[in-house]
Design a protein around this motif. Structure first.
Motif, PDB file in Angstrom:
ATOM      1  N   VAL A 122       0.893  -1.227  -0.093  1.00  0.00           N
ATOM      2  CA  VAL A 122       0.183  -0.050   0.007  1.00  0.00           C
ATOM      3  C   VAL A 122       1.008   1.110   0.047  1.00  0.00           C
ATOM      4  O   VAL A 122       0.833   2.319  -0.943  1.00  0.00           O
ATOM      5  N   GLU A 123       2.078   1.145   0.652  1.00  0.00           N
ATOM      6  CA  GLU A 123       2.687   2.507   0.687  1.00  0.00           C
ATOM      7  C   GLU A 123       3.504   2.650  -0.475  1.00  0.00           C
ATOM      8  O   GLU A 123       3.570   3.886  -0.913  1.00  0.00           O
ATOM      9  N   LEU A 124       4.101   1.359  -1.090  1.00  0.00           N
ATOM     10  CA  LEU A 124       4.562   1.809  -2.088  1.00  0.00           C
ATOM     11  C   LEU A 124       3.901   2.086  -3.531  1.00  0.00           C
ATOM     12  O   LEU A 124       4.023   2.999  -4.192  1.00  0.00           O
ATOM     13  N   SER A 125       2.617   1.667  -3.461  1.00  0.00           N
ATOM     14  CA  SER A 125       1.623   1.857  -4.480  1.00  0.00           C
ATOM     15  C   SER A 125       1.191   3.037  -4.385  1.00  0.00           C
ATOM     16  O   SER A 125       0.813   4.284  -5.546  1.00  0.00           O
ATOM     17  N   THR A 126       1.166   3.943  -3.080  1.00  0.00           N
ATOM     18  CA  THR A 126       0.784   5.464  -2.947  1.00  0.00           C
ATOM     19  C   THR A 126       1.898   6.308  -3.538  1.00  0.00           C
ATOM     20  O   THR A 126       1.288   7.051  -4.309  1.00  0.00           O
ATOM     21  N   ARG A 127       3.093   5.938  -3.411  1.00  0.00           N
ATOM     22  CA  ARG A 127       4.121   6.699  -3.758  1.00  0.00           C
ATOM     23  C   ARG A 127       4.120   6.628  -5.363  1.00  0.00           C
ATOM     24  O   ARG A 127       4.340   7.711  -6.203  1.00  0.00           O
ATOM     25  N   GLN A 128       4.013   5.511  -6.016  1.00  0.00           N
ATOM     26  CA  GLN A 128       3.874   5.178  -7.351  1.00  0.00           C
ATOM     27  C   GLN A 128       2.611   6.056  -8.166  1.00  0.00           C
ATOM     28  O   GLN A 128       2.670   6.722  -8.992  1.00  0.00           O
ATOM     29  N   LEU A 129       1.586   5.989  -7.201  1.00  0.00           N
ATOM     30  CA  LEU A 129       0.438   6.580  -7.990  1.00  0.00           C
ATOM     31  C   LEU A 129       0.712   8.028  -8.112  1.00  0.00           C
ATOM     32  O   LEU A 129       0.286   9.017  -8.801  1.00  0.00           O
ATOM     33  N   GLN A 130       1.319   8.668  -6.882  1.00  0.00           N
ATOM     34  CA  GLN A 130       1.448  10.151  -6.618  1.00  0.00           C
ATOM     35  C   GLN A 130       2.643  10.300  -7.795  1.00  0.00           C
ATOM     36  O   GLN A 130       2.580  11.590  -8.680  1.00  0.00           O
ATOM     37  N   GLU A 131       3.442   9.417  -8.387  1.00  0.00           N
ATOM     38  CA  GLU A 131       4.519   9.834  -9.625  1.00  0.00           C
ATOM     39  C   GLU A 131       3.623   9.913 -10.688  1.00  0.00           C
ATOM     40  O   GLU A 131       3.995  10.524 -11.573  1.00  0.00           O
ATOM     41  N   LEU A 132       2.870   8.930 -10.721  1.00  0.00           N
ATOM     42  CA  LEU A 132       1.885   8.840 -12.071  1.00  0.00           C
ATOM     43  C   LEU A 132       1.052  10.093 -12.200  1.00  0.00           C
ATOM     44  O   LEU A 132       1.000  10.497 -13.186  1.00  0.00           O
ATOM     45  N   ASP A 133       0.227  10.404 -11.103  1.00  0.00           N
ATOM     46  CA  ASP A 133      -0.198  11.707 -11.166  1.00  0.00           C
ATOM     47  C   ASP A 133       0.692  12.971 -11.513  1.00  0.00           C
ATOM     48  O   ASP A 133      -0.021  13.798 -12.034  1.00  0.00           O
ATOM     49  N   ALA A 134       1.887  13.028 -11.136  1.00  0.00           N
ATOM     50  CA  ALA A 134       2.684  14.232 -11.584  1.00  0.00           C
ATOM     51  C   ALA A 134       3.012  14.056 -12.921  1.00  0.00           C
ATOM     52  O   ALA A 134       3.010  15.287 -13.551  1.00  0.00           O
ATOM     53  N   LEU A 135       2.917  12.795 -13.567  1.00  0.00           N
ATOM     54  CA  LEU A 135       3.516  12.586 -14.928  1.00  0.00           C
ATOM     55  C   LEU A 135       2.145  13.233 -15.892  1.00  0.00           C
ATOM     56  O   LEU A 135       2.072  13.768 -16.600  1.00  0.00           O
ATOM     57  N   LEU A 136       0.820  12.535 -15.386  1.00  0.00           N
ATOM     58  CA  LEU A 136      -0.382  13.074 -16.045  1.00  0.00           C
ATOM     59  C   LEU A 136      -0.625  14.517 -16.100  1.00  0.00           C
ATOM     60  O   LEU A 136      -1.258  15.191 -16.831  1.00  0.00           O
ATOM     61  N   ALA A 137      -0.048  15.082 -14.712  1.00  0.00           N
ATOM     62  CA  ALA A 137      -0.362  16.552 -14.818  1.00  0.00           C
ATOM     63  C   ALA A 137       0.461  17.638 -15.719  1.00  0.00           C
ATOM     64  O   ALA A 137       0.045  18.591 -16.022  1.00  0.00           O
ATOM     65  N   ASN A 138       1.547  16.952 -16.174  1.00  0.00           N
ATOM     66  CA  ASN A 138       2.089  17.518 -16.927  1.00  0.00           C
ATOM     67  C   ASN A 138       2.226  17.093 -18.555  1.00  0.00           C
ATOM     68  O   ASN A 138       2.968  17.388 -19.219  1.00  0.00           O
ATOM     69  N   VAL A 139       1.123  16.316 -18.726  1.00  0.00           N
ATOM     70  CA  VAL A 139       0.705  16.014 -20.338  1.00  0.00           C
ATOM     71  C   VAL A 139      -0.132  17.153 -21.134  1.00  0.00           C
ATOM     72  O   VAL A 139      -1.018  17.805 -20.645  1.00  0.00           O
ATOM     73  N   ASN A 140       0.498  17.414 -22.084  1.00  0.00           N
ATOM     74  CA  ASN A 140       0.045  18.131 -23.127  1.00  0.00           C
ATOM     75  C   ASN A 140      -0.168  17.306 -24.446  1.00  0.00           C
ATOM     76  O   ASN A 140       0.750  16.669 -25.131  1.00  0.00           O
ATOM     77  N   VAL A 141      -1.419  17.111 -24.461  1.00  0.00           N
ATOM     78  CA  VAL A 141      -1.661  16.161 -25.834  1.00  0.00           C
ATOM     79  C   VAL A 141      -1.859  16.962 -26.994  1.00  0.00           C
ATOM     80  O   VAL A 141      -2.629  17.908 -26.973  1.00  0.00           O
TER      81      VAL A 141
END
Length: 66
Positions: free
Chosen positions: A47-66
């Motif tokens: 759960v702890e690792l998944s939480t960190r990974q989801l935060q990283e994915l969220d940061a990547l998605l926040a910086n997406v320009n399609v």
């Protein structure tokens, strides 16, 4: 500056985030049901690792320009 990802890359990020969310939810639910302490610790770590990974994915998605 925002990064430009292809549509397929953005979709892949969304799919990974959705799958990771499901896995984390299952681990969080199961840790309340298990009686083995070693298994509970593994689920807590997941759960702890998944939480960190989801935060990283969220940061990547926040910086997406399609």
């Amino acid at each position: 500056m925002k990064k430009t990802y292809g549509l397929h890359e953005t979709l892949d990020l969304h799919e990974i985030a959705a799958f990771k969310t499901i896995c984390m939810t299952k681990s969080a639910t199961m840790r309340g049901l298990v009686s083995d302490e070693d298994l509970r610790q593994l689920l807590d770590q997941d759960v702890e690792l998944s939480t960190r990974q989801l935060q990283e994915l969220d940061a990547l998605l926040a910086n997406v320009n399609v």
